[in-house]
Design a protein around this motif. Structure first.
Motif, mmCIF file in Angstrom:
data_model
loop_
_atom_site.group_PDB
_atom_site.id
_atom_site.type_symbol
_atom_site.label_atom_id
_atom_site.label_comp_id
_atom_site.label_asym_id
_atom_site.label_seq_id
_atom_site.Cartn_x
_atom_site.Cartn_y
_atom_site.Cartn_z
ATOM 1 N N GLY A 63 11.950 74.074 26.443
ATOM 2 C CA GLY A 63 12.810 75.244 26.522
ATOM 3 C C GLY A 63 13.090 75.741 27.922
ATOM 4 N N LYS A 122 19.229 80.929 14.489
ATOM 5 C CA LYS A 122 20.007 80.030 15.340
ATOM 6 C C LYS A 122 21.243 80.761 15.846
ATOM 7 N N ARG A 155 17.656 74.955 23.220
ATOM 8 C CA ARG A 155 18.088 74.635 21.857
ATOM 9 C C ARG A 155 19.590 74.866 21.745
ATOM 10 N N LYS A 156 20.310 73.855 21.277
ATOM 11 C CA LYS A 156 21.745 74.023 21.099
ATOM 12 C C LYS A 156 21.973 74.880 19.856
#
Length: 396
Positions: A24, A108, A369-370
């Motif tokens: 990350g 997300k 993180r996409k």
């Protein structure tokens, strides 16, 4: 993970190369690599992630009232689709608790870094002289806001001239909450006193505050002349015309500004007429991006911060190196996140966006993180148009 681009806007300059990301974090910048598994974004620009500290809603998801965890999740995904990696959701009183609960989950989308409450004690005025009054000043309400925020209420915007507001001001400051001067009819001296009292942010500077006059430079002058005040600014070219933005940045250095969107659920909505937030109110989304009531009053913006970036770089000719700190590093410094966020640098969180030449988010990354890829397609709330109703506006 290794990301490649010919244009990476790092804290120490524009670079062509590779970002190595591990756990990350940005591990290092490389000019070459022998690794085969590289995500190559070619000539698309990679810029630091946007930290939007004033955002009521987007993509058909709103935070004013009656929302659920799913509402917040949709909102965070919508933010990510507009290049926002960190956000202070601007929540209505009944939504503060739900937003705080959502912050504890691994949703997300954009990351909730705190909560912003614009009001409820505001002295609404503006270009058309419209005033709407304010609710009764209540310490009980102030304490409930802090309780519901579960430690995440970071920013509260108030009008300092409202009678009886001083105990509320003192309480919020004692809780470590940043105060913003907002929706105020105060003159220069009134505003100056508020900043001495502990206010440190000017809300959407230039909007819903007394303007500059040659005999009293008003709330706007008080914000621009005080370098201890961080000034929110909407750079969509509508709330503040480009020429006035030039004046802003000549009076006060860009490091004292934070770009915000002030977006509402109508951000991303098709052009048309919609049901308003109040009975018999109609809201119009124009082709140019204005969100207006029947009286012609602006109701936030339909354009995200990324659109404002295009205004500053394309219309005002400002270099991206001068623009990106206003939407990333400056707010992170203001609210204490700059150790890990706010710029692309080895050791910091891998929060960044890949943008097209048309200033659209092609991909958004939060802590490596996409969380959004434009190939996913639209993220607009499919139930929004059904709930709010829509009639096409005639072409202008």
């Amino acid at each position: 993970m290794i990301i490649k681009s010919k244009r990476i806007y790092m804290e120490d300059g524009l670079k062509d190369g590779f970002l190595a990301i591990e756990e990350g974090k940005i591990k290092e910048f490389l000019t070459r690599t022998s690794e085969d598994d590289v995500i190559d974004y070619g000539n698309m620009r990679i810029i630091p992630g946007i930290f939007d500290t004033h955002n009521h809603g987007t993509c058909g998801y709103g935070l004013m009232d009656n929302g659920t965890k799913e509402t917040v999740a949709g909102y965070l995904k919508g933010c990510a689709s507009q290049g926002v990696t960190g956000v202070f959701p601007t929540a209505g009183l009944s939504m503060i608790s739900a937003v705080a609960d959502a912050a504890a989950e691994n949703i997300k989308g954009a990351q909730i870094l705190g909560i912003h409450s614009e009001g409820p004690w505001l002295n609404r005025t503006g270009e058309k002289g419209i005033k709407t009054g304010w609710p009764e000043v209540s310490m009980e309400t102030a304490r409930q806001m802090v309780c519901d925020g579960k430690g995440l209420l970071k920013l509260v915007a108030l009008a300092p001239e409202i009678p009886g507001i001083d105990p509320v001001i003192e309480y919020f400051l004692s809780e470590g909450i940043t105060l913003a001067l907002a929706h105020s009819d105060s003159n220069y001296e009134d505003a100056k006193r508020a900043y001495k009292k502990g206010f440190s942010v000017s809300t959407h500077t230039g909007n819903v505050m007394t303007g500059m006059h040659h005999r009293d430079v008003g709330g706007l002058g008080a914000a621009l002349l005080n370098e201890d005040v961080m000034s929110e600014v909407i750079c969509d070219g509508m709330h503040i015309c480009p020429e006035m933005l030039k004046i802003f940045f000549r009076i006060k250095k860009p490091e004292h500004f934070m770009m915000i969107s002030d977006c509402t659920p109508f951000s991303g909505a098709p052009r048309g007429s919609y049901k308003g937030f109040e009975r018999e109110m109609t809201i119009h989304v124009s082709e140019g991006g204005f969100v207006l009531t029947d009286t012609g009053r602006l109701m936030g913006s339909s354009q995200p911060v990324l659109y404002g970036v295009s205004v500053l770089t394309e219309k005002l000719g400002m270099p991206m190196e001068s623009v990106w700190p206003m939407f990333s590093l400056n707010p992170c410094r203001m609210y204490g996140f700059d150790k890990n966020k706010g710029s692309i640098r080895a050791g910091k969180d891998a929060d960044f966006i890949v943008i097209t030449d048309h200033y659209q988010a092609a991909a958004t990354f939060v802590s490596g993180r996409k969380v959004y890829d434009m190939e996913e397609g639209p993220v607009f709330n499919p139930d929004f148009l059904k709930e709010w109703g829509r009639e096409e506006m005639p072409h202008e």
